[in-house]
Design a protein around this motif. Structure first.
Motif, PDB file in Angstrom:
ATOM      1  N   ARG A 253      41.630 -13.070  23.255  1.00  0.00           N
ATOM      2  CA  ARG A 253      40.961 -12.371  22.153  1.00  0.00           C
ATOM      3  C   ARG A 253      40.313 -11.110  22.704  1.00  0.00           C
ATOM      4  N   GLU A 254      40.246 -10.071  21.866  1.00  0.00           N
ATOM      5  CA  GLU A 254      39.677  -8.806  22.322  1.00  0.00           C
ATOM      6  C   GLU A 254      38.600  -8.329  21.357  1.00  0.00           C
ATOM      7  N   ILE A 255      37.707  -7.483  21.872  1.00  0.00           N
ATOM      8  CA  ILE A 255      36.673  -6.871  21.047  1.00  0.00           C
ATOM      9  C   ILE A 255      36.394  -5.483  21.608  1.00  0.00           C
ATOM     10  N   ALA A 256      36.221  -4.510  20.723  1.00  0.00           N
ATOM     11  CA  ALA A 256      35.892  -3.147  21.142  1.00  0.00           C
ATOM     12  C   ALA A 256      34.452  -3.099  21.645  1.00  0.00           C
ATOM     13  N   ILE A 257      34.187  -2.224  22.606  1.00  0.00           N
ATOM     14  CA  ILE A 257      32.852  -2.122  23.184  1.00  0.00           C
ATOM     15  C   ILE A 257      31.821  -1.754  22.118  1.00  0.00           C
ATOM     16  N   GLY A 258      32.196  -0.905  21.179  1.00  0.00           N
ATOM     17  CA  GLY A 258      31.272  -0.563  20.100  1.00  0.00           C
ATOM     18  C   GLY A 258      30.911  -1.763  19.247  1.00  0.00           C
ATOM     19  N   ASP A 259      31.907  -2.571  18.895  1.00  0.00           N
ATOM     20  CA  ASP A 259      31.650  -3.778  18.102  1.00  0.00           C
ATOM     21  C   ASP A 259      30.855  -4.800  18.897  1.00  0.00           C
ATOM     22  N   LEU A 260      31.142  -4.898  20.176  1.00  0.00           N
ATOM     23  CA  LEU A 260      30.381  -5.793  21.045  1.00  0.00           C
ATOM     24  C   LEU A 260      28.909  -5.394  21.059  1.00  0.00           C
ATOM     25  N   THR A 261      28.650  -4.107  21.151  1.00  0.00           N
ATOM     26  CA  THR A 261      27.268  -3.620  21.178  1.00  0.00           C
ATOM     27  C   THR A 261      26.538  -3.971  19.896  1.00  0.00           C
ATOM     28  N   GLU A 262      27.190  -3.778  18.777  1.00  0.00           N
ATOM     29  CA  GLU A 262      26.557  -4.116  17.497  1.00  0.00           C
ATOM     30  C   GLU A 262      26.261  -5.611  17.415  1.00  0.00           C
ATOM     31  N   ALA A 263      27.167  -6.428  17.935  1.00  0.00           N
ATOM     32  CA  ALA A 263      26.941  -7.878  17.932  1.00  0.00           C
ATOM     33  C   ALA A 263      25.748  -8.240  18.794  1.00  0.00           C
ATOM     34  N   LEU A 264      25.582  -7.576  19.926  1.00  0.00           N
ATOM     35  CA  LEU A 264      24.454  -7.856  20.811  1.00  0.00           C
ATOM     36  C   LEU A 264      23.140  -7.371  20.201  1.00  0.00           C
ATOM     37  N   ILE A 265      23.171  -6.233  19.529  1.00  0.00           N
ATOM     38  CA  ILE A 265      21.972  -5.748  18.835  1.00  0.00           C
ATOM     39  C   ILE A 265      21.548  -6.756  17.779  1.00  0.00           C
ATOM     40  N   ALA A 266      22.515  -7.250  17.010  1.00  0.00           N
ATOM     41  CA  ALA A 266      22.202  -8.232  15.972  1.00  0.00           C
ATOM     42  C   ALA A 266      21.705  -9.540  16.574  1.00  0.00           C
ATOM     43  N   ALA A 267      22.327  -9.981  17.662  1.00  0.00           N
ATOM     44  CA  ALA A 267      21.962 -11.260  18.272  1.00  0.00           C
ATOM     45  C   ALA A 267      20.552 -11.234  18.849  1.00  0.00           C
ATOM     46  N   THR A 268      20.130 -10.079  19.372  1.00  0.00           N
ATOM     47  CA  THR A 268      18.800  -9.993  19.973  1.00  0.00           C
ATOM     48  C   THR A 268      17.726  -9.621  18.958  1.00  0.00           C
ATOM     49  N   GLY A 269      18.148  -9.211  17.762  1.00  0.00           N
ATOM     50  CA  GLY A 269      17.180  -8.847  16.738  1.00  0.00           C
ATOM     51  C   GLY A 269      16.457  -7.547  17.033  1.00  0.00           C
TER      52      GLY A 269
END
Length: 335
Positions: A253-269
């Motif tokens: 499975r793959e994920i773009a670095i930009g999408d990964l960053t948004e996921a981490l921002i959301a996960a950390t609140g």
């Protein structure tokens, strides 16, 4: 997944090079858990820092630490003697620094691997597991990337790892050395340094930075949690079908670095926005745009399956970075 080799390591003496590192120390932990006697070759440090192996030091430990350097053929011979299995993870990593010091990458990664292979041949080890990297594929020409994908040296680092892989495989062809080249895809998790994208994002977020400074946001990566990568090494160490072969370890499975960053921002609140930092951009011809693994060989030959999904892996990694924020330099860009 039930690992059929879970109890087969009891009493074995194994060598792990690069044992104090991110993946290496995780592999040491797993080997100790499985009952192995581990000889850990670590890079010599005059100040005696034990890194992530510190919890294994002391009387009665199943881990023997040997300081040395894989560029030193004599020291490597001493470390390999008497070992059943050798896991060769020691390498000079970090793509940006390879632009500045390519010769150092050749010496450590290519010559160091030759020293390991020669010692394994001399002492007749049962198996050598040599660590590659998905960077050797360069930008994907076809996806998912199988092991027969063309090798593209898009950085001095990837070129040195291609050379190291070929050196290891040459010993299989020329000397019948029982070697398997293990090719992980973008391993992440606790203990990884800020030179990798996930911990550098998380460190900035947990430090309260409002602008997350990154390089290119469009490349995609296949992120594999570190305990899954370590389990893959053990599964392949007892897989005869993998002798003389290259085997990918990735999730598919793959994920773009930009999408990964948004996921981490959301996960950390956290409340933050992404800023592209020119200092973090690779040269245009060096950026690897897409990595996505075909893990069929690992699944079919060794029964390996990644168990930790990206969401859970990122949660665990985020917690570890938050608990160890003092280890990270948020303001300085480490190459």
């Amino acid at each position: 997944m039930t690992d059929p080799t879970a109890s087969s390591w009891s009493g074995r003496t194994v060598l792990v090079t690069g044992a104090e590192g991110f993946i290496g120390s995780t592999l040491v932990d797993l080997l100790v858990e499985r009952g192995a006697r581990v000889r850990a070759l670590v890079h010599y440090k005059p100040y005696g820092e034990a890194g992530y192996l510190a919890h294994h030091l002391g009387p009665g430990s199943p881990v023997e630490t040997i300081a040395g350097d894989v560029r030193d053929a004599g020291r490597v011979m001493d470390a390999v003697a008497g070992c059943d299995t050798v896991f060769h993870l020691a390498a000079l990593i970090g793509i940006p620094y390879s632009y500045q010091a390519p010769e150092a990458y050749v010496q450590t990664n290519v010559t160091g691997t030759q020293n390991i292979a020669a010692a394994c041949h001399r002492y007749g080890v049962r198996r050598l597991l040599h660590t590659s990297t998905s960077e050797v594929y360069g930008t994907a020409l076809t996806v998912p990337i199988a092991e027969d994908h063309p090798l593209q040296p898009q950085s001095p680092y990837s070129a040195s790892k291609i050379g190291a892989d070929m050196m290891a495989l040459s010993y299989a062809h020329a000397f019948e050395l029982p070697v398997t080249v293990v090719r992980p895809f973008n391993t992440y998790g606790p203990r990884q340094s800020s030179r990798a994208v996930i911990p550098t994002i998380l460190a900035q977020l947990h430090a309260g930075v409002r602008e997350i400074r990154l390089g290119s946001l469009t490349p995609t990566r296949d992120f594999t949690y570190v305990t899954d990568t370590a389990a893959g090494f053990l599964a392949l160490a007892d897989c005869d079908r993998a002798l003389g072969e290259v085997v990918n370890l990735g999730t598919g499975r793959e994920i773009a670095i930009g999408d990964l960053t948004e996921a981490l921002i959301a996960a950390t609140g956290r409340d933050a926005r992404v800023v592209v930092d020119p200092a973090r951009l690779r040269p245009a011809g060096s950026e690897v745009q897409r990595l996505l693994s075909d893990n069929s060989r690992a699944r079919e030959w060794a029964g390996w399956r990644p168990e930790v999904g990206l969401a859970e892996g990122l949660r665990r990694t985020s917690q570890w970075v938050a608990d160890h924020l003092h280890r990270f330099s948020v303001e300085r860009y480490d190459v």
